[in-house]
Motif scaffolding. Structure first.
Motif, PDB file in Angstrom:
ATOM      1  N   ARG A   1     -30.624 -31.140  -3.102  1.00  0.00           N
ATOM      2  CA  ARG A   1     -29.892 -32.318  -2.505  1.00  0.00           C
ATOM      3  C   ARG A   1     -28.480 -31.852  -2.781  1.00  0.00           C
ATOM      4  NH1 ARG A   1     -32.675 -35.720  -0.071  1.00  0.00           N
ATOM      5  NH2 ARG A   1     -35.116 -35.870  -0.340  1.00  0.00           N
ATOM      6  N   PRO A   2     -27.331 -32.245  -1.943  1.00  0.00           N
ATOM      7  CA  PRO A   2     -26.074 -32.025  -2.212  1.00  0.00           C
ATOM      8  C   PRO A   2     -25.818 -33.072  -3.369  1.00  0.00           C
ATOM      9  CG  PRO A   2     -26.134 -32.931  -0.170  1.00  0.00           C
ATOM     10  CD  PRO A   2     -27.640 -32.536  -0.395  1.00  0.00           C
ATOM     11  N   VAL A   3     -24.566 -32.552  -4.374  1.00  0.00           N
ATOM     12  CA  VAL A   3     -24.312 -33.470  -5.276  1.00  0.00           C
ATOM     13  C   VAL A   3     -22.726 -33.108  -5.426  1.00  0.00           C
ATOM     14  CG1 VAL A   3     -24.098 -34.184  -7.901  1.00  0.00           C
ATOM     15  CG2 VAL A   3     -26.509 -33.779  -6.667  1.00  0.00           C
ATOM     16  N   PRO A   4     -21.717 -33.933  -5.138  1.00  0.00           N
ATOM     17  CA  PRO A   4     -22.010 -35.313  -4.790  1.00  0.00           C
ATOM     18  C   PRO A   4     -22.582 -35.393  -3.355  1.00  0.00           C
ATOM     19  CG  PRO A   4     -19.623 -34.713  -4.510  1.00  0.00           C
ATOM     20  CD  PRO A   4     -20.334 -33.670  -5.096  1.00  0.00           C
ATOM     21  N   HIS A   5     -23.128 -36.198  -2.657  1.00  0.00           N
ATOM     22  CA  HIS A   5     -24.009 -36.730  -1.567  1.00  0.00           C
ATOM     23  C   HIS A   5     -23.252 -35.898  -0.368  1.00  0.00           C
ATOM     24  CE1 HIS A   5     -21.192 -40.150  -0.624  1.00  0.00           C
ATOM     25  NE2 HIS A   5     -21.875 -40.082   0.593  1.00  0.00           N
ATOM     26  N   ASN A   6     -21.722 -35.801  -0.187  1.00  0.00           N
ATOM     27  CA  ASN A   6     -21.189 -35.192   1.026  1.00  0.00           C
ATOM     28  C   ASN A   6     -20.821 -33.814   0.795  1.00  0.00           C
ATOM     29  OD1 ASN A   6     -19.337 -35.655  -1.065  1.00  0.00           O
ATOM     30  ND2 ASN A   6     -17.940 -36.602   0.426  1.00  0.00           N
ATOM     31  N   ALA A   7     -21.273 -32.925  -0.470  1.00  0.00           N
ATOM     32  CA  ALA A   7     -20.826 -31.806  -0.588  1.00  0.00           C
ATOM     33  C   ALA A   7     -21.551 -30.865   0.509  1.00  0.00           C
ATOM     34  CB  ALA A   7     -21.681 -31.459  -1.780  1.00  0.00           C
ATOM     35  N   THR A   8     -20.846 -29.750   1.015  1.00  0.00           N
ATOM     36  CA  THR A   8     -21.268 -28.883   2.285  1.00  0.00           C
ATOM     37  C   THR A   8     -21.711 -27.528   1.550  1.00  0.00           C
ATOM     38  OG1 THR A   8     -19.140 -28.255   2.411  1.00  0.00           O
ATOM     39  CG2 THR A   8     -19.632 -30.255   3.572  1.00  0.00           C
ATOM     40  N   HIS A   9     -21.396 -27.244   0.144  1.00  0.00           N
ATOM     41  CA  HIS A   9     -21.610 -25.887  -0.162  1.00  0.00           C
ATOM     42  C   HIS A   9     -22.596 -26.155  -1.696  1.00  0.00           C
ATOM     43  CE1 HIS A   9     -19.095 -24.952   3.069  1.00  0.00           C
ATOM     44  NE2 HIS A   9     -19.668 -23.630   2.896  1.00  0.00           N
ATOM     45  N   ALA A  10     -23.376 -25.114  -1.950  1.00  0.00           N
ATOM     46  CA  ALA A  10     -23.700 -24.915  -3.295  1.00  0.00           C
ATOM     47  C   ALA A  10     -23.763 -23.473  -3.895  1.00  0.00           C
ATOM     48  CB  ALA A  10     -25.238 -25.700  -3.504  1.00  0.00           C
ATOM     49  N   LEU A  11     -23.579 -23.303  -5.012  1.00  0.00           N
ATOM     50  CA  LEU A  11     -23.493 -21.907  -5.570  1.00  0.00           C
ATOM     51  C   LEU A  11     -24.658 -21.715  -6.239  1.00  0.00           C
ATOM     52  CD1 LEU A  11     -21.695 -19.563  -5.803  1.00  0.00           C
ATOM     53  CD2 LEU A  11     -20.702 -20.440  -8.275  1.00  0.00           C
TER      54      LEU A  11
ATOM     55  N   ALA B   1     -28.027 -24.047 -10.070  1.00  0.00           N
ATOM     56  CA  ALA B   1     -27.265 -24.581  -9.131  1.00  0.00           C
ATOM     57  C   ALA B   1     -25.987 -25.658  -9.410  1.00  0.00           C
ATOM     58  CB  ALA B   1     -28.246 -25.671  -8.345  1.00  0.00           C
ATOM     59  N   ASP B   2     -25.034 -25.335  -8.711  1.00  0.00           N
ATOM     60  CA  ASP B   2     -23.809 -25.869  -8.832  1.00  0.00           C
ATOM     61  C   ASP B   2     -23.365 -26.569  -7.327  1.00  0.00           C
ATOM     62  OD1 ASP B   2     -22.203 -25.434 -11.687  1.00  0.00           O
ATOM     63  OD2 ASP B   2     -22.963 -23.621 -10.989  1.00  0.00           O
ATOM     64  N   GLY B   3     -23.123 -27.911  -7.343  1.00  0.00           N
ATOM     65  CA  GLY B   3     -22.777 -28.304  -6.182  1.00  0.00           C
ATOM     66  C   GLY B   3     -24.206 -28.879  -5.663  1.00  0.00           C
ATOM     67  N   ALA B   4     -25.379 -29.028  -6.073  1.00  0.00           N
ATOM     68  CA  ALA B   4     -26.524 -29.481  -5.868  1.00  0.00           C
ATOM     69  C   ALA B   4     -27.428 -29.555  -6.854  1.00  0.00           C
ATOM     70  CB  ALA B   4     -27.272 -28.579  -4.753  1.00  0.00           C
ATOM     71  N   ALA B   5     -28.466 -30.692  -6.595  1.00  0.00           N
ATOM     72  CA  ALA B   5     -29.547 -30.901  -7.580  1.00  0.00           C
ATOM     73  C   ALA B   5     -30.753 -30.513  -7.047  1.00  0.00           C
ATOM     74  CB  ALA B   5     -29.476 -32.486  -7.841  1.00  0.00           C
ATOM     75  N   ILE B   6     -31.526 -29.993  -8.095  1.00  0.00           N
ATOM     76  CA  ILE B   6     -32.885 -29.759  -7.681  1.00  0.00           C
ATOM     77  C   ILE B   6     -33.857 -30.670  -7.878  1.00  0.00           C
ATOM     78  CG2 ILE B   6     -34.920 -27.981  -8.425  1.00  0.00           C
ATOM     79  CD1 ILE B   6     -32.792 -26.453  -9.861  1.00  0.00           C
ATOM     80  N   SER B   7     -34.440 -31.375  -6.550  1.00  0.00           N
ATOM     81  CA  SER B   7     -35.047 -32.599  -6.727  1.00  0.00           C
ATOM     82  C   SER B   7     -36.701 -32.331  -6.842  1.00  0.00           C
ATOM     83  CB  SER B   7     -34.941 -33.417  -5.448  1.00  0.00           C
ATOM     84  OG  SER B   7     -35.114 -32.696  -4.111  1.00  0.00           O
ATOM     85  N   SER B   8     -36.923 -31.074  -6.464  1.00  0.00           N
ATOM     86  CA  SER B   8     -38.594 -31.027  -6.571  1.00  0.00           C
ATOM     87  C   SER B   8     -38.815 -29.423  -6.467  1.00  0.00           C
ATOM     88  CB  SER B   8     -39.375 -31.790  -5.506  1.00  0.00           C
ATOM     89  OG  SER B   8     -39.119 -31.025  -4.270  1.00  0.00           O
ATOM     90  N   VAL B   9     -39.865 -28.853  -6.889  1.00  0.00           N
ATOM     91  CA  VAL B   9     -40.036 -27.346  -6.950  1.00  0.00           C
ATOM     92  C   VAL B   9     -41.825 -27.382  -6.770  1.00  0.00           C
ATOM     93  CG1 VAL B   9     -40.002 -25.060  -8.334  1.00  0.00           C
ATOM     94  CG2 VAL B   9     -38.140 -26.869  -8.744  1.00  0.00           C
ATOM     95  N   ARG B  10     -41.981 -26.359  -6.050  1.00  0.00           N
ATOM     96  CA  ARG B  10     -43.540 -25.891  -5.710  1.00  0.00           C
ATOM     97  C   ARG B  10     -43.766 -24.568  -6.209  1.00  0.00           C
ATOM     98  NH1 ARG B  10     -46.120 -23.943  -1.132  1.00  0.00           N
ATOM     99  NH2 ARG B  10     -48.390 -24.459  -1.141  1.00  0.00           N
ATOM    100  N   VAL B  11     -44.251 -24.288  -7.023  1.00  0.00           N
ATOM    101  CA  VAL B  11     -44.460 -22.860  -7.403  1.00  0.00           C
ATOM    102  C   VAL B  11     -45.849 -22.348  -7.157  1.00  0.00           C
ATOM    103  CG1 VAL B  11     -44.544 -21.151  -9.703  1.00  0.00           C
ATOM    104  CG2 VAL B  11     -43.260 -23.289  -9.662  1.00  0.00           C
ATOM    105  N   VAL B  12     -46.201 -21.458  -6.279  1.00  0.00           N
ATOM    106  CA  VAL B  12     -47.325 -20.998  -5.887  1.00  0.00           C
ATOM    107  C   VAL B  12     -47.787 -19.405  -7.024  1.00  0.00           C
ATOM    108  CG1 VAL B  12     -48.621 -19.952  -4.253  1.00  0.00           C
ATOM    109  CG2 VAL B  12     -46.915 -21.591  -3.572  1.00  0.00           C
TER     110      VAL B  12
END
Length: 264
Positions: free
Chosen positions: A191-201, A169-180
């Motif tokens: 979650r957007p990084v920085p906090h005011n980011a509007t898009h993530a790649l 992920a670019d423009g976002a952070a992975i804060s948690s994951v649930r694998v089934v």
């Protein structure tokens, strides 16, 4: 994973000691680039995973509490401290950044490993519901659930061996994951990084078999946007965050893929 460098303190260090070993030398982190690539090609090799994680993570031990960097750790028993000069620390930090992430693997030898992350395992309890399990209690082939909390420095890279999938992920952070595991699916909280980011790649690499596919779904507070890219970049995904994320919310992205232990 610490690399074998014996002379660098004499050349670049503040405290020269002749042939003293430099612990967590930048070469270790650069070695981790190739080690991670090889571990992904052979994900059942637990020794490679541990070697890659130690080689790549050692660079962070050269960072002082005030944020300044050292070129390495003095290995002589009467020193055992960081050198006062930073020297070529930056080259090693690149090696750390290159593959820093959360890596979930499972093998018959060691069971479940979560490198760069914390993992909680759940299997079927006596009452038929979800019950906490230890790595020894939840086999790799079990129909359980793994909940991941990334702990690496950047939280933008996720490798899931059960799905044969790498997500960056670019423009976002992975804060948690649930694998089934039974559904070969995962749910990611972004979650957007920085906090005011509007898009993530998002860049998703799945197992190299042409019959395998990855399905994506924005479950909450996000949507996909078409990219005008061609070639290899055409396989990337552009995620637009819902405007409510500015207030501190999170996007939930669901990913489903083929269960695999083969190379990417």
């Amino acid at each position: 994973g610490s690399a074998r460098r014996w002379w660098d303190f004499t050349i670049n260090g503040y405290t020269p000691r002749g042939n003293e070993r430099v612990l967590h030398h930048y070469a270790a982190a650069l070695n981790s680039v190739a080690l991670y690539e090889h571990a992904i090609l052979t994900p059942s090799n637990t020794w490679l995973w541990r070697l890659a994680a130690c080689a790549g993570g050692g660079s962070l031990s050269n960072v002082r509490p005030d944020g300044s960097a050292s070129m390495g750790w003095h290995g002589d028993p009467d020193l055992l401290k960081r050198d006062d000069f930073s020297a070529d620390f930056g080259v090693g930090f690149y090696g750390h950044w290159r593959n820093a992430g959360s890596y979930l693997t499972c093998s018959a030898q060691l069971g479940w490993l979560c490198l760069g992350c914390d993992a909680q395992l759940f299997g079927e309890g006596a009452d038929g519901g979800r019950a906490p399990m230890t790595p020894a209690q939840l086999p790799c082939s079990a129909a359980g659930e793994v909940r991941i909390t990334p702990r690496d420095a950047f939280r933008r890279r996720l490798y899931l061996q059960p799905l044969g999938m790498m997500i960056v992920a670019d423009g976002a952070a992975i804060s948690s994951v649930r694998v089934v595991l039974s559904a070969n699916a995962a749910s990611l909280e972004l979650r957007p990084v920085p906090h005011n980011a509007t898009h993530a790649l998002l860049t998703i690499t799945a197992d190299g078999n042409a019959t395998r596919t990855a399905k994506l779904h924005c479950a909450a507070h996000c949507r996909f946007v078409d990219l005008p890219f061609r070639g290899r970049a055409a396989g990337m995904y552009y995620v637009r965050f819902d405007t409510r994320l500015v207030a501190g919310g999170a996007a939930i992205l669901e990913v489903a893929g083929s269960r695999s232990t083969n190379k990417l």
